[in-house]
Design a protein around this motif. Structure first.
Motif, short mmCIF file in Angstrom:
data_model
loop_
_atom_site.label_atom_id
_atom_site.label_comp_id
_atom_site.label_asym_id
_atom_site.label_seq_id
_atom_site.Cartn_x
_atom_site.Cartn_y
_atom_site.Cartn_z
N MET A 155 0.83 -1.20 0.00
CA MET A 155 0.00 0.00 0.00
C MET A 155 0.87 1.25 0.00
SD MET A 155 -3.09 -0.98 2.62
CE MET A 155 -4.27 -2.28 2.22
N GLU A 156 1.95 1.20 0.75
CA GLU A 156 2.87 2.34 0.80
C GLU A 156 3.41 2.67 -0.60
OE1 GLU A 156 6.88 3.83 3.22
OE2 GLU A 156 6.19 1.74 3.39
N LYS A 157 3.70 1.64 -1.37
CA LYS A 157 4.19 1.84 -2.74
C LYS A 157 3.14 2.52 -3.62
CE LYS A 157 7.31 -2.15 -2.72
NZ LYS A 157 7.57 -3.52 -3.28
N ARG A 158 1.87 2.34 -3.29
CA ARG A 158 0.78 2.95 -4.07
C ARG A 158 0.44 4.35 -3.56
NH1 ARG A 158 -1.43 -0.47 -8.32
NH2 ARG A 158 -3.59 -0.37 -7.58
N GLY A 159 1.14 4.79 -2.51
CA GLY A 159 0.87 6.12 -1.97
C GLY A 159 -0.20 6.14 -0.90
N GLY A 160 -0.64 4.97 -0.47
CA GLY A 160 -1.65 4.90 0.58
C GLY A 160 -2.57 3.72 0.37
N GLY A 161 -3.53 3.57 1.28
CA GLY A 161 -4.46 2.46 1.18
C GLY A 161 -5.43 2.44 2.33
N LEU A 191 -6.69 -3.01 18.17
CA LEU A 191 -5.79 -3.16 17.02
C LEU A 191 -6.08 -2.10 15.97
CD1 LEU A 191 -3.59 -4.75 15.52
CD2 LEU A 191 -5.39 -6.27 14.66
N THR A 192 -7.36 -1.82 15.76
CA THR A 192 -7.74 -0.79 14.79
C THR A 192 -7.14 0.57 15.17
OG1 THR A 192 -9.80 -1.94 14.23
CG2 THR A 192 -9.69 0.41 13.74
N LYS A 193 -7.26 0.92 16.45
CA LYS A 193 -6.70 2.19 16.92
C LYS A 193 -5.18 2.21 16.77
CE LYS A 193 -10.36 4.37 18.68
NZ LYS A 193 -10.82 5.70 18.17
N ALA A 194 -4.53 1.13 17.21
CA ALA A 194 -3.07 1.08 17.18
C ALA A 194 -2.52 1.13 15.75
CB ALA A 194 -2.58 -0.19 17.89
N MET A 195 -3.14 0.36 14.85
CA MET A 195 -2.68 0.36 13.46
C MET A 195 -2.92 1.70 12.79
SD MET A 195 -1.30 -2.55 12.37
CE MET A 195 -1.62 -2.63 10.62
N ALA A 196 -4.04 2.35 13.14
CA ALA A 196 -4.31 3.67 12.56
C ALA A 196 -3.21 4.66 12.95
CB ALA A 196 -5.68 4.17 13.03
N LEU A 202 1.75 6.97 6.60
CA LEU A 202 1.91 6.35 5.27
C LEU A 202 0.68 6.58 4.40
CD1 LEU A 202 3.38 2.91 6.43
CD2 LEU A 202 4.64 4.95 5.69
N ASN A 203 -0.26 7.39 4.88
CA ASN A 203 -1.52 7.63 4.19
C ASN A 203 -2.34 6.35 4.05
OD1 ASN A 203 -3.43 9.36 2.96
ND2 ASN A 203 -2.74 8.74 0.92
N ILE A 204 -2.21 5.48 5.04
CA ILE A 204 -3.01 4.27 5.10
C ILE A 204 -4.02 4.42 6.24
CG2 ILE A 204 -3.00 1.78 5.53
CD1 ILE A 204 -0.14 1.73 4.40
N ARG A 205 -5.28 4.37 5.89
CA ARG A 205 -6.34 4.50 6.89
C ARG A 205 -6.74 3.11 7.39
NH1 ARG A 205 -10.83 5.85 5.18
NH2 ARG A 205 -10.54 5.79 2.90
N VAL A 206 -6.99 3.00 8.68
CA VAL A 206 -7.36 1.72 9.28
C VAL A 206 -8.65 1.90 10.08
CG1 VAL A 206 -6.63 -0.20 10.74
CG2 VAL A 206 -4.91 1.13 9.48
#
Length: 279
Positions: A155-161, A191-196, A202-206
């Motif tokens: 996802m990081e390679k795609r600029g986010g996810g 886990l949702t909070k921690a990963m977010a 990295l512009n990845i929303r969780v």
């Protein structure tokens, strides 16, 4: 107007909306999505909706025959779907699933972690065996995290996810029927909070969803038992007075995966017909 007729009209309107989304390319056009445990129930409904909204979708299940059936069904609806066998508890299967998306579609934008186990349903938590405890947490929490971990670099390679964890209303209250499963779903909220927090840079929303009493094969032990169902409806005090349908979980997931939710991360949407959801 009778309930049957009104329900028929509602389904017809929904079909028109789906056709309109497909014709316009969809708000997820160009996105690549992986959905685990997605050959029936909530997972299949999510995969279908993401495909209807324009995403290229990889579905998965532990059983080859179930994967083939679901792929054929969704491809028959003119959706861009492939599938493969994946036991999320196996590291090689997890990596192969993510790699399938990269090899076939060039990358990964969306991960929906839906696989879950509940071997101790109806059993008092104090009687949970070591093996049952390990299985529930290995599949419901550990595998969900490790799958997300495998997905993040791509996802990081795609600029986010976007990463979505499928939890449960059981995570907000440890009822006697849910035992260890309930605790594992509470862990998913954390886990949702921690990963977010970890993935925001990295512009990845969780985010997550927490379905309530949904009419699926996974939950049939509850809704097939009329006396038990009445007890659960009384316990949860459902204002809507009915079970949910898998499709009613899919729309919120599609929203969370889209740019409409671009400023939402670390949240869990409860879809429970109004059941109380508070830790």
């Amino acid at each position: 107007m009778s309930f049957t007729k009104s329900r028929f009209l509602a389904v017809g309107q929904q079909c028109l909306k789906m056709a309109s989304r497909a014709a316009s390319g969809g708000k997820l056009a160009g996105k690549v999505a992986v959905v685990t445990a997605s050959t029936d129930g909530i997972g299949l409904a999510i995969a279908r909706r993401l495909g209807q909204d324009g995403a290229k979708v990889i579905i998965s299940s532990r059983q080859e025959k179930n994967v083939q059936r679901a792929v054929q069904e969704l491809q028959g609806e003119n959706l861009d779907v492939t599938g493969m066998v994946c036991h999320v508890g196996k590291a090689e299967d997890r990596k192969n699933l993510i790699q399938h998306a990269v090899d076939n579609y060039g990358g990964l934008d969306i991960l929906v972690s839906n696989a879950a186990a509940n071997p101790g349903f109806g059993q008092p938590m104090i009687d949970t065996t070591d093996s049952a405890w390990d299985k529930v947490f290995d599949i419901n929490v550990k595998a969900a995290f490790l799958l997300a971990k495998d997905a993040v670099p791509h996802m990081e390679k795609r600029g986010g996810g976007v990463i979505i964890f499928v939890g449960s209303i059981a995570g907000y209250g440890n009822g006697k029927l849910f035992g260890t499963y309930s605790v594992s779903k509470t862990a998913l909220l954390g886990l949702t909070k921690a990963m977010a927090n970890q993935c925001g840079r990295l512009n990845i929303r969780v985010n997550g969803i927490a379905p309530g009493l949904i009419k699926t094969e996974f939950s049939k032990k509850m809704w097939k038992n009329e006396a038990l169902l009445k007890e659960l409806q009384r316990k949860f005090q459902l204002p809507l007075k009915r079970l949910g349908e898998p499709e009613e979980c899919a729309g919120p997931v599609a929203f969370l995966c889209s740019d409409d939710a671009a400023y939402i991360t670390g949240e869990t949407i409860v879809m429970s017909g109004g059941a109380v959801s508070r830790l």
